[in-house]
Design a protein around this motif. Structure first.
Motif, PDB file in Angstrom:
ATOM      1  N   LEU A  40       4.771  -0.997  -4.312  1.00 22.37           N
ATOM      2  CA  LEU A  40       3.715  -2.005  -4.204  1.00 22.37           C
ATOM      3  C   LEU A  40       3.590  -2.798  -5.497  1.00 22.37           C
ATOM      4  N   LEU A  41       3.599  -2.116  -6.628  1.00 22.87           N
ATOM      5  CA  LEU A  41       3.461  -2.813  -7.908  1.00 22.87           C
ATOM      6  C   LEU A  41       4.588  -3.816  -8.119  1.00 22.87           C
ATOM      7  N   GLY A  42       5.741  -3.532  -7.572  1.00 23.23           N
ATOM      8  CA  GLY A  42       6.857  -4.442  -7.706  1.00 23.23           C
ATOM      9  C   GLY A  42       6.671  -5.752  -6.962  1.00 23.23           C
ATOM     10  N   LYS A  43       5.701  -5.788  -6.044  1.00 21.13           N
ATOM     11  CA  LYS A  43       5.430  -6.999  -5.266  1.00 21.13           C
ATOM     12  C   LYS A  43       4.278  -7.819  -5.830  1.00 21.13           C
ATOM     13  N   LEU A  44       3.684  -7.348  -6.927  1.00 24.34           N
ATOM     14  CA  LEU A  44       2.433  -7.944  -7.402  1.00 24.34           C
ATOM     15  C   LEU A  44       2.596  -8.834  -8.628  1.00 24.34           C
TER      16      LEU A  44
END
Length: 417
Positions: free
Chosen positions: A306-310
């Protein structure tokens, strides 16, 4: 700040206090907000404009509030910042009084509850393009204004143009040219510049003159009730600030998503709304639209994923990563769930086109812009739902429903303000 204002006085045309159209609150019907005006004399412009008074101490504020309490209408404008926050940060409140114009500095007061109580005393408000100002002033008073005279709405209902800027309206109606340079300036800085003070004062100096001129013409056309109804709609939008019941409907391509992805999109958009409000950060900073659709379609299963998409979500609360992952995994359709609408079929589009032609003809007969009478959104909602949406005011329903029944079918009109 006071010295800057004293050095910045200059003559500007304004209303002569004893030679104006005086608005009298003759009657107030709660359902119809029936306010009437009476013409006592002609509008006269003079060259005497009082130097705006800067209010940053409690004694001066108390005197202003006493004058406001005695006024039949609150003539207002605000300046605020809403670039880095969800809620507007109030930077200035401008008030026009019969004998003076004041600039109230909200940054100088720990509590402005007394100003809020005066604003909520039941008097109508007079403003221009008030939608965001209402949101900015809401924290001051829990009581919404009972009525709103918005000069931008008044201009639209007279056929002068929709969403007409204040400067253009003042120029066309009063022949006064106003500066535009301070529209995007920093209103939270102190002291304000002389140009900012001029700009802020101008925003209220001419409102009463516009009210008199536009209100008189609306009254002669029998459209004053239209104005009050549209004002009530604007008040409700500014004070209720209800989250959308179907936020995914605002995404044109959302209908292409599988139903399960739409359910996840609603869940994440509702989370974003709650988070933006509670953390006071813009929605797009918390979670931008593209990322919201991405994680709804392809829900991440781990924190690092998820953090990689933010990358574009500067205000996403990292401590809530696990909560969002769980939310996406457990999202279920509420009852009743309304899938995102697909584009209208050809038959319905043809019916809309025919209805629009009739609406355009009526708008021309009323000397209104067609979008003022009926926007595409309202007409499409009528076609999809079989009834007018809640924010379609009563006067519009009464004019439009007979026109569209032949092409869209009969409707049971909703009882709207």
């Amino acid at each position: 700040q006071r010295q800057a204002m004293a050095n910045n006085s200059r003559p500007t045309p304004t209303m002569a206090p004893n030679n104006s159209l005086r608005w009298e609150r003759c009657s107030m019907d709660i359902d119809h907000l029936s306010l009437h005006c009476r013409q006592h004399s002609h509008t006269v412009l003079t060259e005497a404009t009082p130097v705006p008074q800067w209010i940053d101490d409690r004694v001066s504020l108390t005197q202003v509030l006493e004058a406001m309490q005695a006024s039949p209408m609150h003539v207002l404008d605000t300046e605020f910042e809403r670039v880095r926050t969800f809620w507007p940060k109030l930077a200035l409140v401008q008030v026009a009084l019969p004998a003076r114009n004041v600039l109230i500095d909200p940054l100088a007061f720990a509590d402005l509850g007394d100003l809020g109580r005066v604003l909520g005393n039941g008097r109508p408000w007079l403003m221009h393009s008030a939608s965001e100002d209402l949101v900015a002033l809401k924290p001051l008073t829990e009581h919404a204004p009972t009525a709103l005279f918005d000069t931008q709405i008044a201009a639209a209902l007279l056929g002068l143009g929709s969403s007409l800027a204040y400067q253009k309206l003042v120029q066309s109606e009063l022949g006064v040219s106003l500066a535009k340079s301070e529209t995007r300036s920093d209103w939270l800085q102190r002291p304000l510049s002389a140009e900012q003070i001029d700009y802020a004062a101008d925003d209220v100096i001419h409102l009463q003159a516009l009210c008199d001129r536009l209100g008189d013409r609306l009254d002669r056309l029998g459209r004053m009730d239209w104005l009050w109804q549209d004002g009530q709609r604007q008040i409700a939008a500014g004070y209720e600030l209800l989250p959308s019941a179907n936020p995914h409907h605002e995404f044109r391509a959302a209908y292409k998503l599988p139903l399960a992805a739409q359910v996840r999109l609603v869940a994440v958009l509702e989370w974003r709304e709650r988070t933006a409000r509670s953390t006071d950060r813009p929605r797009s900073w918390v979670l931008d639209n593209a990322t919201a659709i991405d994680i709804a379609q392809n829900p991440p299963r781990s924190g690092p994923e998820l953090l990689g998409k933010l990358a574009n979500c500067r205000a996403f609360p990292r401590r809530q990563v696990g909560e969002v992952i769980d939310l996406l995994a457990s999202a279920e359709a509420g009852a009743p769930f309304q899938p995102a609408p697909a584009p209208l079929d050809r038959e319905t589009e043809n019916a809309l086109r025919q209805a629009r032609e009739q609406i355009d003809a009526l708008a021309a007969a009323l000397a209104l812009e067609s979008s003022t009478l009926c926007s595409r959104r309202l007409l499409e909602a009528r076609a999809r739902l079989g009834t007018w949406p809640p924010d379609c005011t009563r006067w519009r329903q009464q004019l439009l429903e007979p026109l569209v029944q032949a092409t869209l079918g009969a409707s049971s009109p909703t009882q709207n303000p």
